[in-house]
Write a protein that holds these residues in place. Sequence first.
Motif: not given
Length: 175
Positions: A137-139, A142-143, A164, A167-168, A171
């Motif tokens: 994912q984009d997260e 970003t991380l 983080s 949270a991923i 998803k």
Amino acid sequence: YAQNSSFYKLLQDKIQGNNSLRLDQTRIFIIIYGIAQTMKFLHNRKIVHENLTPSNVLLDENYEPKITDFNLSTLYINNNEEEKDNKITDKSDVYAFALLLLFILSDDDSIQIDDIKVDIEDDIKSSMLTNLPQIYQDELKTLLYTCLDPDPANRPSFQSICDSLDAIIPKIPEI
């Protein structure tokens, strides 16, 4: 001795197209998460590894990571970045962790892992980040960008990295 050798060997096999290991995305994420949790543990005890490389991450019989080679590790007392200019810090470990992630997640098999350099070129980082499989994912991208920030003060702590990653997880259905 680790039953499944090292993260370095895993990456070499991946680059050479040896798919006999057949590590799925769940197992890869467990390796990533295990490294992050271990580094969080060390940093919570004020220990900087200073040499987090693929050959210093061993994999046990379940492909769970074990961090080794602490002969360069040091205790850090002060978090004042002004006093730590040009020194190895806990944020150096964050950068090294991000490079490990890029090597395992990237589909770019032209990347050499024999000698990870802390001053990796921006175009290589960009290439590796764009070659991440769609599953991530984009997260996560970003991380990785924040972990590779040229200014160590802007890099997250391993506590933040683990948060983080937590949270991923929901998803990514495969995990």
